[in-house]
Design a protein around this motif. Structure first.
Motif, PDB file in Angstrom:
ATOM      1  N   ARG A   9     -13.332 -25.868  29.301  1.00  0.00           N
ATOM      2  CA  ARG A   9     -13.952 -27.055  28.692  1.00  0.00           C
ATOM      3  C   ARG A   9     -14.805 -27.804  29.709  1.00  0.00           C
ATOM      4  NH1 ARG A   9      -8.898 -27.605  26.395  1.00  0.00           N
ATOM      5  NH2 ARG A   9      -8.322 -29.241  27.873  1.00  0.00           N
ATOM      6  N   GLN A  10     -14.292 -27.954  30.924  1.00  0.00           N
ATOM      7  CA  GLN A  10     -15.043 -28.657  31.960  1.00  0.00           C
ATOM      8  C   GLN A  10     -16.328 -27.905  32.310  1.00  0.00           C
ATOM      9  OE1 GLN A  10     -12.140 -29.088  35.106  1.00  0.00           O
ATOM     10  NE2 GLN A  10     -11.562 -31.137  34.432  1.00  0.00           N
ATOM     11  N   ASN A  11     -16.237 -26.594  32.420  1.00  0.00           N
ATOM     12  CA  ASN A  11     -17.431 -25.804  32.735  1.00  0.00           C
ATOM     13  C   ASN A  11     -18.458 -25.895  31.617  1.00  0.00           C
ATOM     14  OD1 ASN A  11     -16.529 -24.994  35.246  1.00  0.00           O
ATOM     15  ND2 ASN A  11     -15.643 -23.095  34.499  1.00  0.00           N
ATOM     16  N   THR A  12     -17.985 -25.832  30.383  1.00  0.00           N
ATOM     17  CA  THR A  12     -18.894 -25.960  29.245  1.00  0.00           C
ATOM     18  C   THR A  12     -19.537 -27.333  29.251  1.00  0.00           C
ATOM     19  OG1 THR A  12     -17.586 -24.417  27.931  1.00  0.00           O
ATOM     20  CG2 THR A  12     -19.036 -25.907  26.721  1.00  0.00           C
ATOM     21  N   TYR A  13     -18.726 -28.355  29.444  1.00  0.00           N
ATOM     22  CA  TYR A  13     -19.249 -29.719  29.479  1.00  0.00           C
ATOM     23  C   TYR A  13     -20.226 -29.880  30.636  1.00  0.00           C
ATOM     24  CZ  TYR A  13     -19.520 -34.724  30.105  1.00  0.00           C
ATOM     25  OH  TYR A  13     -19.995 -35.997  30.269  1.00  0.00           O
ATOM     26  N   ALA A  47      -3.105 -23.665  29.811  1.00  0.00           N
ATOM     27  CA  ALA A  47      -3.667 -25.009  29.677  1.00  0.00           C
ATOM     28  C   ALA A  47      -4.707 -25.269  30.774  1.00  0.00           C
ATOM     29  CB  ALA A  47      -2.562 -26.063  29.735  1.00  0.00           C
ATOM     30  N   ALA A  48      -4.431 -24.802  31.984  1.00  0.00           N
ATOM     31  CA  ALA A  48      -5.389 -24.968  33.084  1.00  0.00           C
ATOM     32  C   ALA A  48      -6.672 -24.176  32.806  1.00  0.00           C
ATOM     33  CB  ALA A  48      -4.770 -24.532  34.407  1.00  0.00           C
ATOM     34  N   ARG A  49      -6.513 -22.966  32.294  1.00  0.00           N
ATOM     35  CA  ARG A  49      -7.696 -22.151  31.945  1.00  0.00           C
ATOM     36  C   ARG A  49      -8.531 -22.852  30.877  1.00  0.00           C
ATOM     37  NH1 ARG A  49      -4.818 -16.288  31.264  1.00  0.00           N
ATOM     38  NH2 ARG A  49      -4.592 -15.807  33.480  1.00  0.00           N
ATOM     39  N   ASP A  50      -7.842 -23.340  29.847  1.00  0.00           N
ATOM     40  CA  ASP A  50      -8.558 -24.037  28.772  1.00  0.00           C
ATOM     41  C   ASP A  50      -9.302 -25.259  29.317  1.00  0.00           C
ATOM     42  OD1 ASP A  50      -7.598 -22.202  26.955  1.00  0.00           O
ATOM     43  OD2 ASP A  50      -6.041 -23.526  26.138  1.00  0.00           O
ATOM     44  N   ARG A  51      -8.640 -26.013  30.169  1.00  0.00           N
ATOM     45  CA  ARG A  51      -9.247 -27.222  30.744  1.00  0.00           C
ATOM     46  C   ARG A  51     -10.474 -26.863  31.578  1.00  0.00           C
ATOM     47  NH1 ARG A  51      -6.948 -31.892  31.045  1.00  0.00           N
ATOM     48  NH2 ARG A  51      -7.785 -33.523  32.343  1.00  0.00           N
ATOM     49  N   HIS A  79     -21.962 -27.604  32.182  1.00  0.00           N
ATOM     50  CA  HIS A  79     -23.177 -26.836  31.911  1.00  0.00           C
ATOM     51  C   HIS A  79     -24.085 -27.595  30.949  1.00  0.00           C
ATOM     52  CE1 HIS A  79     -25.777 -23.408  31.303  1.00  0.00           C
ATOM     53  NE2 HIS A  79     -25.572 -23.503  30.005  1.00  0.00           N
ATOM     54  N   LYS A  80     -23.490 -28.140  29.898  1.00  0.00           N
ATOM     55  CA  LYS A  80     -24.284 -28.898  28.936  1.00  0.00           C
ATOM     56  C   LYS A  80     -24.811 -30.185  29.558  1.00  0.00           C
ATOM     57  CE  LYS A  80     -22.174 -27.118  24.756  1.00  0.00           C
ATOM     58  NZ  LYS A  80     -21.364 -27.409  23.596  1.00  0.00           N
ATOM     59  N   ALA A  81     -23.988 -30.834  30.343  1.00  0.00           N
ATOM     60  CA  ALA A  81     -24.392 -32.092  30.967  1.00  0.00           C
ATOM     61  C   ALA A  81     -25.513 -31.869  31.977  1.00  0.00           C
ATOM     62  CB  ALA A  81     -23.192 -32.757  31.649  1.00  0.00           C
ATOM     63  N   GLU A  82     -25.454 -30.756  32.709  1.00  0.00           N
ATOM     64  CA  GLU A  82     -26.515 -30.480  33.681  1.00  0.00           C
ATOM     65  C   GLU A  82     -27.847 -30.328  32.970  1.00  0.00           C
ATOM     66  OE1 GLU A  82     -25.238 -27.033  35.815  1.00  0.00           O
ATOM     67  OE2 GLU A  82     -23.808 -28.164  37.017  1.00  0.00           O
ATOM     68  N   GLY A  83     -27.862 -29.559  31.921  1.00  0.00           N
ATOM     69  CA  GLY A  83     -29.095 -29.377  31.164  1.00  0.00           C
ATOM     70  C   GLY A  83     -29.572 -30.684  30.563  1.00  0.00           C
ATOM     71  N   TRP A  84     -28.631 -31.447  30.038  1.00  0.00           N
ATOM     72  CA  TRP A  84     -28.972 -32.731  29.449  1.00  0.00           C
ATOM     73  C   TRP A  84     -29.491 -33.677  30.519  1.00  0.00           C
ATOM     74  CZ3 TRP A  84     -29.895 -34.904  24.961  1.00  0.00           C
ATOM     75  CH2 TRP A  84     -29.908 -36.286  24.880  1.00  0.00           C
ATOM     76  N   GLY A  85     -28.839 -33.660  31.661  1.00  0.00           N
ATOM     77  CA  GLY A  85     -29.255 -34.542  32.750  1.00  0.00           C
ATOM     78  C   GLY A  85     -30.677 -34.251  33.189  1.00  0.00           C
ATOM     79  N   ASP A  86     -31.015 -32.972  33.364  1.00  0.00           N
ATOM     80  CA  ASP A  86     -32.374 -32.595  33.748  1.00  0.00           C
ATOM     81  C   ASP A  86     -33.367 -33.034  32.690  1.00  0.00           C
ATOM     82  OD1 ASP A  86     -31.283 -31.414  35.977  1.00  0.00           O
ATOM     83  OD2 ASP A  86     -31.434 -29.367  35.206  1.00  0.00           O
ATOM     84  N   ARG A  92      -2.164 -26.646  42.074  1.00  0.00           N
ATOM     85  CA  ARG A  92      -2.638 -25.423  42.736  1.00  0.00           C
ATOM     86  C   ARG A  92      -3.708 -24.725  41.892  1.00  0.00           C
ATOM     87  NH1 ARG A  92       3.331 -23.854  44.619  1.00  0.00           N
ATOM     88  NH2 ARG A  92       3.321 -24.968  46.601  1.00  0.00           N
ATOM     89  N   LEU A  93      -3.567 -24.789  40.588  1.00  0.00           N
ATOM     90  CA  LEU A  93      -4.545 -24.132  39.713  1.00  0.00           C
ATOM     91  C   LEU A  93      -5.863 -24.895  39.627  1.00  0.00           C
ATOM     92  CD1 LEU A  93      -2.172 -23.107  36.777  1.00  0.00           C
ATOM     93  CD2 LEU A  93      -3.313 -21.555  38.381  1.00  0.00           C
ATOM     94  N   THR A  94      -5.799 -26.217  39.602  1.00  0.00           N
ATOM     95  CA  THR A  94      -7.015 -27.020  39.425  1.00  0.00           C
ATOM     96  C   THR A  94      -7.629 -27.464  40.748  1.00  0.00           C
ATOM     97  OG1 THR A  94      -5.815 -29.120  39.292  1.00  0.00           O
ATOM     98  CG2 THR A  94      -6.204 -27.924  37.210  1.00  0.00           C
ATOM     99  N   GLY A  95      -6.791 -27.632  41.763  1.00  0.00           N
ATOM    100  CA  GLY A  95      -7.289 -28.108  43.047  1.00  0.00           C
ATOM    101  C   GLY A  95      -7.592 -29.591  43.063  1.00  0.00           C
ATOM    102  N   SER A  96      -7.209 -30.285  42.019  1.00  0.00           N
ATOM    103  CA  SER A  96      -7.498 -31.714  41.905  1.00  0.00           C
ATOM    104  C   SER A  96      -6.244 -32.458  41.478  1.00  0.00           C
ATOM    105  CB  SER A  96      -8.609 -31.921  40.871  1.00  0.00           C
ATOM    106  OG  SER A  96      -8.639 -33.255  40.431  1.00  0.00           O
ATOM    107  N   ARG A  97      -5.918 -33.487  42.211  1.00  0.00           N
ATOM    108  CA  ARG A  97      -4.725 -34.269  41.871  1.00  0.00           C
ATOM    109  C   ARG A  97      -4.891 -34.918  40.497  1.00  0.00           C
ATOM    110  NH1 ARG A  97      -0.418 -36.011  44.421  1.00  0.00           N
ATOM    111  NH2 ARG A  97       0.633 -37.866  43.672  1.00  0.00           N
ATOM    112  N   ALA A  98      -6.057 -35.504  40.253  1.00  0.00           N
ATOM    113  CA  ALA A  98      -6.292 -36.182  38.962  1.00  0.00           C
ATOM    114  C   ALA A  98      -6.203 -35.187  37.803  1.00  0.00           C
ATOM    115  CB  ALA A  98      -7.653 -36.862  38.972  1.00  0.00           C
ATOM    116  N   ASP A  99      -6.822 -34.019  37.964  1.00  0.00           N
ATOM    117  CA  ASP A  99      -6.754 -33.009  36.901  1.00  0.00           C
ATOM    118  C   ASP A  99      -5.330 -32.518  36.708  1.00  0.00           C
ATOM    119  OD1 ASP A  99      -9.439 -33.134  36.298  1.00  0.00           O
ATOM    120  OD2 ASP A  99      -9.989 -31.391  37.509  1.00  0.00           O
TER     121      ASP A  99
END
Length: 177
Positions: A87-91, A80-84, A93-100, A37-44
């Motif tokens: 981390r995902q948002n930080t990653y 733990a969900a907040r931390d995850r 954000h960094k990946a988007e900039g790196w990708g561009d 319910r917190l993540t909205g993703s079964r895998a997460d």
């Protein structure tokens, strides 16, 4: 068996493996449900549940029995969900900039490679060979006077050769477009 979750948690904190196993068996689905319910993703949610269960033996050492185990465990799951997510948002954000940046870098590399390929082709096609030699020496940074000295010709001839090379290269470029 009517052992409370709190009693099992305290026993597990004391090193009782059976109590820990029973506690996990009772609470695993609740942890997963909340994580989903917190993540909205079964895998997460599956990853988060696994991480929480793996960290639970160490965390149980801090369980004092002041609150219900489920309340305490929900707090751990929410944190733990907040931390995850952080981390995902930080990653992300960094990946988007790196990708561009990477896309731009590769496009620039491809454009440079294309220009260099054309220049190699054009230089190979530049005749007579003296024109090519003159252009190469100028591209090396030599002055017209220095090129004249190297080739044993006058500066005027160097200037004419450069003009002729530019004219021929321009015609080649126009023919390709």
């Amino acid at each position: 068996m009517n052992t409370s979750d709190e009693s099992l948690a305290l026993a597990a904190a004391g090193g009782d493996r059976n109590a820990f196993g029973l506690l996990i068996a009772r609470l695993h689905d609740r942890i997963f449900r909340l994580a989903f319910r917190l993540t909205g993703s079964r895998a997460d949610a599956e990853d988060l549940t696994q991480d929480i269960c793996a960290a639970l033996p160490a965390k149980l050492a801090g369980f004092r029995g002041d609150a219900k185990v489920t309340t305490w465990l929900y707090r751990i799951t929410v944190n733990a969900a907040r931390d995850r997510m952080r981390r995902q948002n930080t990653y992300r954000h960094k990946a988007e900039g790196w990708g561009d940046w990477e896309v731009s870098r590769r496009a620039a590399q491809a454009e440079t490679a294309e220009r260099l390929d054309w220049l190699r082709f054009a230089m190979d096609a530049l005749t007579p060979p003296e024109l090519r030699e003159t252009v190469v020496l100028i591209l090396e940074g030599l002055s017209h006077a220095e090129v004249a000295e190297v080739q044993g010709i006058s500066e005027g001839t160097v200037s004419w050769r450069m003009s002729e090379a530019k004219r021929k290269l321009k015609r080649m470029l126009e023919a390709e477009q």
